[in-house]
Write an enzyme that holds these catalytic residues in place. Structure first.
Site, short mmCIF file in Angstrom:
data_model
loop_
_atom_site.label_atom_id
_atom_site.label_comp_id
_atom_site.label_asym_id
_atom_site.label_seq_id
_atom_site.Cartn_x
_atom_site.Cartn_y
_atom_site.Cartn_z
N TYR A 25 0.81 -1.15 0.07
CA TYR A 25 -0.01 0.18 -0.16
C TYR A 25 0.97 1.21 0.10
O TYR A 25 0.49 2.20 1.04
CB TYR A 25 -1.07 -0.03 1.27
CG TYR A 25 -1.61 -1.38 1.50
CD1 TYR A 25 -2.90 -1.56 0.51
CD2 TYR A 25 -1.34 -2.09 2.36
CE1 TYR A 25 -3.33 -2.65 0.74
CE2 TYR A 25 -1.85 -3.35 2.73
CZ TYR A 25 -3.06 -3.55 1.73
OH TYR A 25 -3.70 -4.84 1.96
N TYR A 153 -12.14 -7.39 6.42
CA TYR A 153 -10.89 -7.53 5.61
C TYR A 153 -10.94 -9.25 5.40
O TYR A 153 -10.70 -9.85 6.17
CB TYR A 153 -9.73 -7.00 6.29
CG TYR A 153 -8.63 -7.08 5.34
CD1 TYR A 153 -8.55 -6.24 4.21
CD2 TYR A 153 -7.80 -8.12 5.33
CE1 TYR A 153 -7.37 -6.46 3.42
CE2 TYR A 153 -6.61 -8.31 4.87
CZ TYR A 153 -6.53 -7.41 3.46
OH TYR A 153 -5.49 -7.59 2.70
N ASP A 254 -13.56 -16.48 8.47
CA ASP A 254 -12.29 -16.07 7.92
C ASP A 254 -11.40 -15.96 9.45
O ASP A 254 -11.40 -15.14 9.92
CB ASP A 254 -12.28 -14.91 7.22
CG ASP A 254 -10.67 -14.54 6.88
OD1 ASP A 254 -9.94 -15.20 7.26
OD2 ASP A 254 -10.72 -13.59 5.87
N LYS A 283 -1.88 -17.00 8.14
CA LYS A 283 -1.02 -15.91 9.01
C LYS A 283 -0.27 -16.71 10.06
O LYS A 283 0.83 -17.28 9.56
CB LYS A 283 -1.89 -14.85 9.56
CG LYS A 283 -2.34 -13.84 8.60
CD LYS A 283 -2.41 -12.65 9.21
CE LYS A 283 -2.58 -11.30 8.40
NZ LYS A 283 -3.93 -11.03 7.69
C1 PLP Z 1 -4.53 -11.05 6.27
C2 PLP Z 1 -5.77 -11.62 6.13
C3 PLP Z 1 -6.09 -12.30 4.74
C4 PLP Z 1 -5.22 -12.17 3.52
O1 PLP Z 1 -4.21 -12.92 3.85
P1 PLP Z 1 -3.04 -12.80 2.92
O2 PLP Z 1 -1.94 -13.97 3.39
O3 PLP Z 1 -2.08 -11.72 3.17
O4 PLP Z 1 -3.24 -13.08 1.45
C5 PLP Z 1 -7.55 -12.54 4.73
N1 PLP Z 1 -8.21 -12.59 5.87
C6 PLP Z 1 -8.00 -11.93 7.01
C7 PLP Z 1 -8.97 -12.08 8.10
C8 PLP Z 1 -6.78 -11.50 7.11
O5 PLP Z 1 -6.40 -11.01 8.40
#
Ligand code: PLP
Length: 431
Positions: A25, A153, A254, A283
């Protein structure tokens, strides 16, 4: 020790980087400053300019065990001697199968199948494809849209971006690329407060109006991360599960940011006890060593998809053995260690450490959940100025928007937390 002149060689690649490399970014012509990273051990990041910084970010919420961990290093070295990579099409290996079994063992009991993806965003793409293919295969072909939360997100690839908050996700730049999903307001009833059933009403209404065209609802359970570090009530998920069942819409959690202990439970869904149909993790999966994610789903969804044919995804680096090996090693550390105690200790330490900030005029509020602490300001933070100050204080903290937040490695000491919290308080006092 701090701020020694840079070696000319370091200065050279640093200049090249500034002129040619994009960072997350940032603008190519007016990039934000980047600090020259040298190495990291435990909770400390060393810079070429001499500073030693306490890491308050866990490298974007991944490095839960700290850096340069002997057990993780070992796993990586051992696997590199066997094979760093082999295609997953038609071949399989022990690190992947073992990781799959261990992930299913610790995830919601309904989860029975999984897809190993190469990043969080890709695992979200796969989750969306699973939901879409499920209804295609089972004959409800109009069910192709998604319903997401404001301030959510889910990643930066096009499909994932389409379910991120439309404003902070800058959907206006990509209108022709985005399918136009639906968004419910951010849950406002907070984690820890008394449940207010009215909080679910807007989501319920959207589901009732649109269920015939919806394949799934996607949410970050309990904690909205990059969209605003916001903690909401578990009953929201209980209601959501009930409504999704009633109206035949799949539910995607997620857990990429919340997974592996960050909220005080191994996965955030446990706060509610309401299982998803599809779940993504990423992550901290590899303890911050390599990029790896997974999309998990139930027997019902997997079998439904299969009625129509194969699941249509297959990245080149799918199931990468190095990443799987280090993920297994990270799970060893979680199994053997006392992450639960570390996280509950961190929750207390962050609460105490950030409390003084709440009294400052420029501060809207402070909030803490598990090993996540946030200070919300009344206006946006000057990221470059704030980071320069933090680095002088020996802290690595990267604010965004109105938020200065901490997601430290679980192994932080009281002294580490003091350094981080005092840096934030000091900056707010002087600004
Ligand atoms: C970081 C994140 C993503 C994306 O993961 P990347 O490995 O950066 O592609 C998706 N969902 C959530 C909740 C995140 O925190």
């Amino acid at each position: 020790m701090a701020n020694t002149p840079l070696d000319p060689e370091v200065q050279e690649w640093l200049d090249f980087d500034r002129q040619h490399l994009w960072h997350p970014y940032t603008s190519a012509s007016e990039p934000l400053p980047c600090y020259p990273f040298k190495s990291a051990t435990g909770t400390r990041i060393q810079l070429h300019s001499g500073e030693s910084l306490v890491d308050g970010m866990s490298s974007w919420w991944c490095a839960i065990h700290g850096y340069n961990h002997p057990h993780l290093n070992d796993a990586l070295k051992k696997q590199a001697e066997i094979a760093s990579h082999v295609m997953f099409g038609g071949l399989t290996h022990e690190p992947a199968a073992r990781l799959g079994k261990r992930l299913l063992d610790v995830s919601p009991p309904d989860m029975q199948h999984l897809f190993l993806a190469d990043s969080g965003s890709v695992s979200v793409e796969v989750a969306i494809k699973m939901a879409a293919q499920y209804y295609q295969a089972t004959g409800l072909k109009d069910k192709g849209r998604l319903l997401a939360l404001r301030n959510g997100y889910h990643g930066d690839t096009a499909g994932a971006m389409a379910v991120c908050d439309p404003v902070t996700g800058m959907h206006s730049l990509f209108t022709h690329l985005l399918p136009g999903h639906l968004f419910a307001p951010q849950p406002r009833c907070r984690f820890g407060d008394d449940w207010d059933p009215k909080d679910f009403t807007p989501m319920r209404r959207l589901l009732e109006q649109h269920h015939h065209e919806l394949c799934a609802v996607i949410v970050e359970p309990i904690v909205q991360g990059a969209g605003g570090i916001w903690f909401y009530h578990p009953n929201y998920l209980v209601e959501l599960r009930r409504a999704c069942d009633e109206l035949d819409v799949l539910l995607i959690y997620d857990e990429i940011a919340t997974g592996f202990g960050r909220t005080g439970k191994l996965f955030a869904w446990e706060w509610a006890g309401a299982q998803p149909d599809i779940m993504t993790v990423g992550k901290a999966l590899t303890g911050g060593y390599l990029t790896l994610a997974a999309t998990l789903t139930s027997k019902k969804v997997a079998q439904g998809i299969s009625q129509g044919g194969p699941l249509m995804h297959g990245p080149t680096f799918m199931g990468n053995p190095l990443a799987c090996a280090v993920a297994n090693a990270s799970l060893d550390l979680l199994e053997q260690g006392d992450w639960q105690q570390q996280v509950s200790w961190l929750e207390q330490a962050l609460q105490e450490g950030l409390e003084p900030c709440a009294g400052l005029d420029i501060c809207a509020e402070t909030r803490v959940c598990g090993a996540i602490g946030a200070v919300e300001l009344k206006s946006s933070v000057d990221v470059a100025a704030a980071q320069a100050y933090f680095v002088r204080c020996g802290a690595w903290i990267r604010p965004f928007g109105k938020l200065i937040y901490l997601m430290p490695p679980y192994i932080c000491s009281q002294q580490d937390i003091d350094t981080l919290c005092e840096a934030i308080f000091g900056y707010l006092q002087t600004s």
